[in-house]
Design an enzyme around this catalytic site. Structure first.
Site, mmCIF file in Angstrom:
data_model
loop_
_atom_site.group_PDB
_atom_site.id
_atom_site.type_symbol
_atom_site.label_atom_id
_atom_site.label_comp_id
_atom_site.label_asym_id
_atom_site.label_seq_id
_atom_site.Cartn_x
_atom_site.Cartn_y
_atom_site.Cartn_z
ATOM 1 N N SER A 21 0.852 -1.187 0.000
ATOM 2 C CA SER A 21 0.000 0.000 0.000
ATOM 3 C C SER A 21 0.884 1.232 0.000
ATOM 4 C CB SER A 21 -0.916 0.013 1.218
ATOM 5 O OG SER A 21 -0.149 0.112 2.392
ATOM 6 N N HIS A 73 2.185 12.296 -0.321
ATOM 7 C CA HIS A 73 1.759 13.677 -0.083
ATOM 8 C C HIS A 73 2.804 14.624 -0.671
ATOM 9 C CE1 HIS A 73 -1.655 12.688 2.418
ATOM 10 N NE2 HIS A 73 -0.920 11.834 3.085
ATOM 11 N N HIS A 101 -3.014 7.349 -3.759
ATOM 12 C CA HIS A 101 -3.010 6.157 -2.909
ATOM 13 C C HIS A 101 -3.146 4.921 -3.786
ATOM 14 C CE1 HIS A 101 -5.958 3.097 -1.389
ATOM 15 N NE2 HIS A 101 -5.037 2.971 -0.466
ATOM 16 N N ASN A 110 -3.238 0.315 -3.276
ATOM 17 C CA ASN A 110 -3.169 -0.851 -2.400
ATOM 18 C C ASN A 110 -3.522 -2.074 -3.234
ATOM 19 O OD1 ASN A 110 -5.389 -2.459 -0.188
ATOM 20 N ND2 ASN A 110 -3.201 -2.435 0.137
ATOM 21 N N TYR A 111 -2.641 -3.083 -3.248
ATOM 22 C CA TYR A 111 -2.963 -4.360 -3.906
ATOM 23 C C TYR A 111 -2.666 -5.480 -2.925
ATOM 24 C CZ TYR A 111 -3.629 -1.468 -7.909
ATOM 25 O OH TYR A 111 -4.119 -0.484 -8.728
ATOM 26 N N ARG A 112 -3.608 -6.428 -2.807
ATOM 27 C CA ARG A 112 -3.514 -7.421 -1.730
ATOM 28 C C ARG A 112 -4.100 -8.769 -2.160
ATOM 29 N NH1 ARG A 112 -7.189 -3.423 -1.083
ATOM 30 N NH2 ARG A 112 -9.358 -4.052 -0.893
ATOM 31 N N HIS A 152 -7.305 7.993 -14.905
ATOM 32 C CA HIS A 152 -8.365 7.013 -15.171
ATOM 33 C C HIS A 152 -8.059 6.176 -16.413
ATOM 34 C CE1 HIS A 152 -11.577 7.644 -12.220
ATOM 35 N NE2 HIS A 152 -11.113 8.879 -12.130
ATOM 36 N N HIS A 207 -20.152 12.385 5.716
ATOM 37 C CA HIS A 207 -20.423 13.576 6.530
ATOM 38 C C HIS A 207 -20.099 14.872 5.794
ATOM 39 C CE1 HIS A 207 -16.141 12.874 7.219
ATOM 40 N NE2 HIS A 207 -16.029 14.101 7.673
#
Lengths: 362, 362
Positions: free
Chosen positions: A118, A122, A132, A134-136, A166, A196
């Site tokens: 992952s 910044h 960001h 993440n591969y799992r 994209h 929120h």
């Protein structure tokens, strides 16, 4: 021994059921998945160091008392990257937590294995987006699955950057199967959503989870959402273990080509306090998403994960301001309105009309 | 009409059960609770403006579509306070959320009413602690309860400040009943706890919830913790509605005397980048607690509360740093070790020995 037993049990089930059967993973599945995600960590870190030109990753290896461990790599105060973290981990346990067992009831009572990489970057310059990935890969008793994704969070709006990110991931998904991106793009908008604030975390990208050979693409939380709808229209898309392995690898390798050109295009753009202040303010949204909504982060923190590695995703400096609203008609308002709402980045030509008055196309 | 019915039902139950009966609140309970917490907001804001000397609170009133509303007051860029927020709200709904119904099953199916005041102050000078308070009152069908508390989060350790804050709240609790502080102090340590850091949010203070006339003091989540143990040893401590009302009022009024002397003592102490950096770093813990662990914040964000008012508690500027550890033997290490672990601040004389070498007593 255990695998032989599973093969026998699964073999028997084949005669009993008409639902698509779960293919058995290759016998060296764990080694291959581990090598793949470790390789991604290496390739990405090397690429990012080259891109930054000055910053270097510092590595810390760690061992998890309950089984497994990882290596965390952090770059700080680079030329481009104010902070960047790229983690690898391989962990084992006796039983998956209830939140995952709900999705994978067949895993109940079985030890599990998970490995993944992952990353969160910044950048210092507010014209370069945060990003960001993440591969799992998971195995638990009779079941296994791949998950992953990548999403882009700009501070200042540039349509071409969103489209490039994209398009690159669309091509990587299409290299495995043309149905995948159609589901994983809206799933990303749905997952990286701050309820929120009624905002997405950024312009999105791709997100997928619980992918195995049985072919149901969407396995998220919202049965009435856009991703569920497309997935249901497309029908089952059974992919082999090898294809799903390739999916992670192809997207992981697509990351540098999806992001490096954006960095190269933007890093020399000069900025002032206004842009820096807005970046620090918007970074607050990143913190809010990760700590309030991100299932991975919350799960890790509440179950004795390695806190420093989990929270490596948080920005080095963040600002909150009560009651802030972007000035009407400003680029900050365009970011807040258009670039934190799901868009058909690749297919909607009207986006250009909305971005042009703000020099927000390229 | 409804109240008359409740009186009849409760009257009947009195004959059936041997558990302590819930006293009926006065007929003007809601008005009195509202006036009390609004009065606290007014008194506290006036006191803080006097203390700051320059900063003024800006007020925003808001209406909640589902019923009720509030007034949020924020001070920014004051002389003492970098940011401070003091909220009042009065809200109503048709049924309480499951998380509260679990604690108060009698409220199921009933409309509810809640009013309260809450405050978080982020001073600029790292030698002045951050502080929080919240006092609230609920009614839902046949049940009612008071909740509240106040806790202090220093950045640099001063034993006398911690003791003064605790002593002032102890006196306020004792003015109602001598058992209360014995339970509410450890309950505070238990509630304001960051499990993923194994740290309390600071030196604590008091915390209580679900207090009604039936007299069980501890009603928290950990039946084996220190607060549960003390509460069980003390036995039932039935207090009237009037006494519990006085408890909120007495503690709310104790806030300024508990905190203003600390501000006056510390605000002229000069500091440099080291102290400011440590303050910004520790403010990250405040964010982590509020977004990951604070039930009130998470509940508000996940149920369409007024986001800006809820997140007014977040600091104006925050820093995260991967892998930071305080230098051994430093004041920062003393803060991290001693002042984020539950202590018997008022009763343990050995604390002086640990603080003296760091000039951390007064």
């Amino acid at each position: 021994m255990v695998r032989a037993l599973i093969r026998r049990v699964l073999g028997r089930q084949e005669n009993d059921q008409s639902t698509p059967q779960l293919e058995l993973p290759p016998t060296d599945s764990r080694d291959r998945a581990r090598s793949m995600v470790m390789g991604l960590q290496d390739e990405i870190c090397a690429g990012l160091e080259a891109l930054d030109g000055e910053g270097r990753f510092q590595e810390e290896s760690w061992v998890r008392p309950e089984g497994g461990g990882g290596r965390s790599r952090v770059m700080r105060e680079g030329r481009v990257f104010e902070q960047g973290g790229v983690n690898f981990s391989e962990v084992q346990g006796n039983e998956l937590p209830p939140s995952i067992l709900k999705q994978r009831p067949e895993a109940k009572g079985h030890p599990w294995f998970a490995t993944g990489t992952s990353m969160v970057l910044h950048p210092r310059n507010p014209y370069i987006p945060t990003v960001h990935l993440n591969y799992r890969y998971f195995e638990a008793g009779p079941v296994w699955w791949f998950g992953g994704g990548a999403d882009l969070t700009p501070y200042y709006p540039f349509l071409d950057d969103a489209r490039h990110f994209h398009r690159t991931h669309q091509q990587a998904c299409n290299s495995v199967h043309p149905n995948l991106h159609k589901v994983f793009k809206p799933w990303c908008d749905e997952y990286f959503y701050l309820k929120h604030r009624n905002e997405t975390r950024g312009v999105g990208g791709i997100f997928y989870d619980y992918q195995d050979s049985r072919g149901t693409l969407y396995k998220g939380q919202d049965p009435t959402g856009a991703a569920a709808k497309v997935s249901s229209e497309l029908g089952a898309t059974p992919l082999s273990w090898e294809q799903l392995f390739s999916l992670g690898q192809a997207n992981g390798r697509a990351f540098l080509p999806s992001y490096a050109p954006i960095v190269e295009k933007r890093h020399a753009t000069s900025y002032g306090d206004r842009e820096r202040d807005f970046q620090l303010y918007r970074r607050g949204r990143y913190v809010e998403f990760n700590l309030v909504w991100d299932r991975g982060t919350i799960f890790g923190l509440q179950t004795n994960g390695r806190t420093e590695s989990i929270l490596m995703s948080l920005p080095p400096l963040v600002r909150w301001e009560y009651g802030y609203t972007a000035e009407a008609g400003s680029r900050e308002a365009l970011l807040t309105d258009l670039f934190t709402t799901p868009q058909d980045w690749l297919g909607d030509p009207s986006l250009e009309e909305r971005c042009r008055p703000h020099q927000a196309i390229n």
